[in-house]
Design an enzyme around this catalytic site. Sequence first.
Site, PDB file in Angstrom:
ATOM      1  N   HIS A  96       0.965  -1.215   0.022  1.00 40.90           N
ATOM      2  CA  HIS A  96       0.023  -0.055   0.073  1.00 40.90           C
ATOM      3  C   HIS A  96       1.045   1.191  -0.116  1.00 40.90           C
ATOM      4  O   HIS A  96       1.629   1.349   0.744  1.00 40.90           O
ATOM      5  CB  HIS A  96      -0.910   0.086   1.218  1.00 40.90           C
ATOM      6  CG  HIS A  96      -1.668  -1.255   1.583  1.00 40.90           C
ATOM      7  ND1 HIS A  96      -2.065  -1.830   2.756  1.00 40.90           N
ATOM      8  CD2 HIS A  96      -2.005  -2.288   0.670  1.00 40.90           C
ATOM      9  CE1 HIS A  96      -2.613  -2.602   2.687  1.00 40.90           C
ATOM     10  NE2 HIS A  96      -2.727  -3.239   1.512  1.00 40.90           N
ATOM     11  N   TYR A 104       3.156   2.207  13.654  1.00 40.41           N
ATOM     12  CA  TYR A 104       3.577   2.843  12.785  1.00 40.41           C
ATOM     13  C   TYR A 104       2.893   4.723  13.105  1.00 40.41           C
ATOM     14  O   TYR A 104       1.774   4.643  13.460  1.00 40.41           O
ATOM     15  CB  TYR A 104       3.294   2.593  11.388  1.00 40.41           C
ATOM     16  CG  TYR A 104       1.750   2.215  11.212  1.00 40.41           C
ATOM     17  CD1 TYR A 104       1.169   3.234  10.398  1.00 40.41           C
ATOM     18  CD2 TYR A 104       1.600   0.964  11.432  1.00 40.41           C
ATOM     19  CE1 TYR A 104      -0.250   2.795  10.024  1.00 40.41           C
ATOM     20  CE2 TYR A 104       0.344   0.516  11.070  1.00 40.41           C
ATOM     21  CZ  TYR A 104      -0.739   1.488  10.452  1.00 40.41           C
ATOM     22  OH  TYR A 104      -1.994   1.111  10.142  1.00 40.41           O
TER      23      TYR A 104
END
Length: 465
Positions: free
Chosen positions: A66, A129
């Site tokens: 992605h 993240y």
Amino acid sequence: MNQPQVHSTDIPGLLVIDLPVPGDARGWFKENWQRAKLLAAGLPDFGPVQNNISFNQAVGVTRGIHAEPWDKYISVATGRVFGAWVDLREGPTFGTAFWHEITPEVAVFVPRGVGNAFQTLEAPAAYTYLVNDHWSEAAQSQYTFLSLADETAAIPWPIPLEQAELSAKDQAHPRLADVVPVPPRRTLVVGGGGQLGRALAARWSERADVDVVARDRLDIADPVSIAAFDFSGYGVIVNAAAYTAVDAAQSAEGRREAWAANVTGVGRLVEAARTHRATFVHISSDYVFDGTRTLHDETEPPSPLGVYGQTKAAGDQLVATLDDHYIVRTSWVIGQGANFVATMASLAERGIDPSVVDDQIGRLTFTEDLAAAIEHLITARPAPGTYNVTNEGEPVSWARIAAEVFTLTGHDPARVTPVSTTAYYAGKDGIAPRPSRSALDLSKLHATGFAPREQFAALGEWLVE
């Protein structure tokens, strides 16, 4: 504790960070995100606003590829993963792949537009993240995908994909040949109806990534207009909009309008740039100075004489709060539309002999050169800050420029009568004070590798055009 170490990769902007992880028999500790240390080590100041955790229960869980419309800072809190990245951005490195194992001692910075994937090698794996924009369904619609099995990227998955655990969506992603590259973020020019806005529009007329908006689309003095405008797709914002009616700004109504556009409106644009991590280019003025110095450099503190200058100085201070900004300070701007040179040329042609002040000294700035300097700054990327931009040449008076206009248009320069500022404005009310000396030091601009044209040479070309 040792300091983090940042390493570059074959994908521009993709960085691998070695993190110190001291520990003992009880376990370990790490500073997963320590802004000051990471910036000192070479990580960009990407401004994270959201922290996510992907918890993966089994070995072989594989997610991606992605490419998202934000930057990411990846690490693991527990477990071990094989990370893979493919550059899906428009440009010469499109399709370049890189892979690296991520353990608690490793972090990876992933710039916007680079496809990201990982495979769990040791479970459970808490894959964390930081991102610098908030997730939304609208943002997700901007994702770009690539097949985990793409033959061009040829990622050497430790666990073959046919033995791994993949979602149905991830299995359906396209091969590289069918991926539309992620374009760079766009450039926005605010104030497209003004002299500089028109010059920037002309200069960038063949660029498909530039939007030039006039006041009917974005009025910086109107909070509703700014709130309704979508700034999310822009990586550069050039503010060429301002209230510039110097004398009118001295009136009660003009004062309010000047502050609304030049300060409050600029402040709202600054916050939009801050929120969306856009480079902000702002046009300043010689009117922020009182004109007592022969030559003004970028370090001189503001000392405005009138309301217009005060509002421009205040707006500059707001812009300077951004890390990524260029304040372009200029003077005596000449471009397409009503301006001093056009007025003098018209007077000469109509047989009118003007009186022009001869005790205000400065240099002309042609919008063609100003636009070129702005392009240079956002391309060459010198250190953020203030840069003086005018045309080159010996500083002269308005009367000297008027005489040159008469000469270049085939008229007798003696028809121009030099007068003092005091005499010119005698008996007139509501006149703003002007700086008597407006010449700007161009040394800092020269050091970046840019040199504007000489003002009278540019004047001759402008009159011919």
